[in-house]
Structures are given as structure tokens and as C-alpha cells.
Design an enzyme around this catalytic site. Structure first.
Site, PDB file in Angstrom:
ATOM      1  N   TYR A 169      -9.612  -7.672   2.722  1.00 53.55           N
ATOM      2  CA  TYR A 169      -8.452  -6.913   3.187  1.00 53.55           C
ATOM      3  C   TYR A 169      -7.767  -7.660   4.336  1.00 53.55           C
ATOM      4  O   TYR A 169      -8.375  -7.926   5.377  1.00 53.55           O
ATOM      5  CB  TYR A 169      -8.848  -5.493   3.654  1.00 53.55           C
ATOM      6  CG  TYR A 169      -9.363  -4.585   2.544  1.00 53.55           C
ATOM      7  CD1 TYR A 169      -9.262  -4.931   1.193  1.00 53.55           C
ATOM      8  CD2 TYR A 169      -9.950  -3.354   2.844  1.00 53.55           C
ATOM      9  CE1 TYR A 169      -9.741  -4.096   0.190  1.00 53.55           C
ATOM     10  CE2 TYR A 169     -10.424  -2.506   1.836  1.00 53.55           C
ATOM     11  CZ  TYR A 169     -10.320  -2.890   0.521  1.00 53.55           C
ATOM     12  OH  TYR A 169     -10.792  -2.058  -0.470  1.00 53.55           O
ATOM     13  N   GLY A 209      -6.224   6.838   2.073  1.00 52.67           N
ATOM     14  CA  GLY A 209      -5.407   5.747   2.612  1.00 52.67           C
ATOM     15  C   GLY A 209      -4.177   6.363   3.253  1.00 52.67           C
ATOM     16  O   GLY A 209      -3.664   7.366   2.759  1.00 52.67           O
TER      17      GLY A 209
END
Ligand code: NDP
Length: 329
Positions: free
Chosen positions: A54, A292
């Protein structure tokens, strides 16, 4: 908050957790990350999901900084990372042959050290094999994950987007050699993507006690209704690096179903996002739904979806599924 055991393990994770894919570093800066983590924590979230790849490691750096500043008791929170793609996605120079797209022993043993360093932690709670590797024998990967746990660098291991057969093969190798077994899977799961969790893995829950930490509960934002009239500025579909998601997010049939779902959500006094999140949490095989959010307001709205769980009567669940199942895979 509600807490569920991570499969058959003794570890308890919050039913809603917070993930950092796309958002940390790319959309949310250092202060924003700390504030979002604090907001989640105040709502009872104890699990924060990350991965080496990420933002090319920057997401772990930001999470590590926030953890240091928040100075919570290490016993009280659960941090994950995932390994497979290596630190950088994209083109692969020949020199990276053993550190990209692999689950070989050499890569895994050094990848965990890199994550620990970026996060500033002595151990990770959960480590995942981020995808299956068709080239490395599963036995080699199982032994490597076992050794990482034996070294005290991680507590539990699992997989992400492995087939049921691959998970079972890993579990059986670990069983045969008395090694640490895979405990959890991290699959995509939302109203438009159900098959794997509900059908393919069906036998694994009872047989090996598999727990799930599920991803993209809002289908990257589709299930919020934000794509009903095209792509809003600053949304995930507007990001150049994620242009591969755009076609799916603008799918007319799915958006029509979302509009219908939104009307139903209104009738039970919640937002369509909250309805979609509560539906994922409603599945008892899900240990934690990884949320998220690119803004605090989104996180606040999403965390409040917990209250919608009690409205998910069998009749309401049937209604929700009848609206979306035609377009679900
Ligand atoms: P979602 O499907 O819930 O999508 C989250 C995005 O949707 C947000 O970043 C935001 O994007 C938008 N959004 C969320 N809530 C709202 C709201 N209330 N109103 C409007 N827009 C909203 O989850 P993610 O896809 O982010 O996945 C969650 C986590 O799962 C990741 O952070 C990661 O930890 C994990 N994951 C794991 C994978 C794996 O392979 N194991 C793969 C993918 C994710 P925006 O504002 O930019 O439009």
C-alpha cells in the site's frame, strides 16, 4: 462495538476495522491518518489493516507514526500486514525476481522485517499471504509463515484471495507437520460479490475454523450511491491510478440496484452505505468488516452502521438480496 473471534482462534477483533488501501498517504495525510485511527478507536475498533504494497510502504510508515503518537497499549490493538507483490507494484526489474509476486521463503522472511521497521512495531498480530503464488510450493510458504511466528515476529497467519483448495492444502500441510495453521482469509465480500464467501469457502468454516476479515464492503464506493450520476470529483473512480475500477463503478444495472436499495434504506432510517455494511457484518462467518474511508465524515457514517444490524430481520435481508442478487457474482 461488537467483537468476534477470528475464526477458531482466541483472538477477538472488532466487527468493524479500518483499512488503509488507496487512502493512507494518497488521500489522507499524516494528521488525517492519526485522527481517523483515533475516531475508529473511540468507536471501539481494535483492528487496523495494512499491507507492504500500500502506497509502496508509505501506508505502513503513516500508520506506525500514528500508533507512536496515539500511544495505545500494545495489548489492546491488532495490526496486520500482507506480503506477495513486494514493496513496489508495477514493472519488475530482473534484480527483483525474488522479491516480487512471490511467497518464497527468502522474500517472506525479509518482507516481515521491512514491515516491522516501517510500522515501528516489535511484532505484527496478523500476517497474510496477499495472493496465492502458483510457482512456490505451498509447503515452502507454510514453513516460512510458521517460522515467522516462531521467531515472535507475528502472532497469526492467513491468506487473501486464495481458493478453497489452496487454503485447505496449506492447512493440511500445517496439520501434518504440527505447524502454525492458517487462521483467517481476507476475501472481497459485498452485495455484488458473494460466491466465494458464501459457496466456495462453505466447508472451511466448520472444518478448519476459518475466520474472515473482508475487504471492499462498499465495492470501492459503488454501494454508497455516489456513482449514480457519474464520477464525483475526488472520488476513487476519478483517481488515475485506479482507472481500472471506473467501468465497474459506473455499471448502469448495478447503479440502478443501488438506487432501489437507497430507497429501501431510507424506509428503515439509514443510508445505503450503512445498509450495505450492516449486510456484510450480518454474516456470522465474517470476523471483521474492513472499512475504507477517505474522509472522517465517511468513517463516522460507516461506523454508525453497527446500529443497523438490528434492523436486518430475515424479511429485510431477503428484500436487500432480492434487489442486488441479479447483479452479484
Ligand atoms: P470500500 O469498498 O468500503 O471503499 C471505501 C471507499 O469508498 C472510501 O475510500 C471512499 O472512497 C468511499 N466511501 C466510503 N464510505 C463512504 C461514504 N460513507 N460516503 C461516500 N463515499 C464513501 O473499502 P475499500 O475498498 O477501501 O477496502 C477496505 C479495506 O480492505 C482496505 O483499506 C484494505 O485494508 C482492505 N483491502 C484488502 C484487499 C486485499 O486484497 N486483501 C483489497 C482491497 C482492500 P472515495 O471518497 O475516494 O470515493
Amino acid at each position: 462495538m461488537i467483537y468476534r473471534r477470528l475464526g477458531r482462534s482466541g483472538l477477538q477483533v472488532s466487527l468493524f476495522s479500518l483499512g488503509s488501501w488507496v487512502t493512507f498517504h494518497n488521500q489522507v495525510d499524516h494528521v488525517g491518518v492519526r485522527e481517523m485511527m483515533a475516531m475508529a478507536w473511540d468507536a471501539g475498533v481494535n483492528f487496523f489493516d495494512n499491507a507492504e504494497v500500500y502506497a509502496n510502504g508509505e501506508s505502513e510508515v503513516l500508520m506506525g507514526k500514528a500508533l507512536k503518537e496515539l500511544s495505545w497499549n500494545r495489548l489492546d490493538y491488532v495490526i496486520s500486514s500482507k506480503f506477495y507483490w513486494g514493496l513496489k507494484g508495477g514493472e519488475m526489474p530482473q534484480s527483483s525476481i525474488n522479491s516480487r509476486n512471490t511467497l518464497n521463503r527468502k522474500y517472506l522472511l525479509q518482507a516481515v522485517d521491512g514491515s516491522l521497521q516501517r510500522l515501528g512495531l516489535e511484532y505484527l498480530d496478523l500476517i497474510y499471504c496477499h495472493r496465492a503464488d502458483q510457482h512456490t510450493p505451498i509447503e515452502e510458504t507454510v514453513w516460512a509463515m510458521h517460522h515467522i511466528i516462531e521467531q515472535g515476529k507475528a502472532l497469526y497467519w492467513g491468506t487473501s484471495e486464495w481458493s478453497a483448495a489452496e487454503i485447505m492444502a496449506a492447512w493440511e500441510i500445517a496439520e501434518r507437520h504440527h505447524l502454525h495453521k492458517p487462521v483467517m482469509e481476507q476475501p472481497e465480500y459485498h452485495l455484488f460479490h458473494r460466491q466465494r464467501v458464501e459457496k466456495e469457502y462453505a466447508r472451511l468454516y466448520e472444518h478448519m475454523g476459518l475466520g474472515l476479515t473482508t475487504w471492499s464492503p462498499l465495492a470501492s464506493g459503488l454501494l454508497t450511491g455516489k456513482y449514480l450520476n457519474g464520477v464525483p470529483e475526488g472520488s476513487r473512480a476519478s483517481l488515475q491510478a485506479l482507472s481500472f475500477l471506473k467501468e465497474g463503478l459506473l455499471d448502469p444495472d448495478k447503479n440502478a440496484a443501488v438506487a432501489e436499495l437507497r430507497d429501501f434504506a431510507q424506509s428503515i432510517n439509514c443510508s445505503v452505505s450503512q445498509l450495505a455494511l450492516a449486510w456484510v457484518a450480518h454474516n456470522p462467518h465474517v470476523s471483521s468488516v474492513i472499512l475504507g474511508a477517505s474522509r472522517q465524515e465517511q468513517l463516522q457514517e460507516n461506523l454508525a452502521a453497527l446500529h443497523v444490524l438490528k434492523a436486518l430481520t430475515p424479511e429485510n435481508v431477503q428484500r436487500i438480496e432480492s434487489i442486488t442478487e441479479k447483479y452479484a457474482d
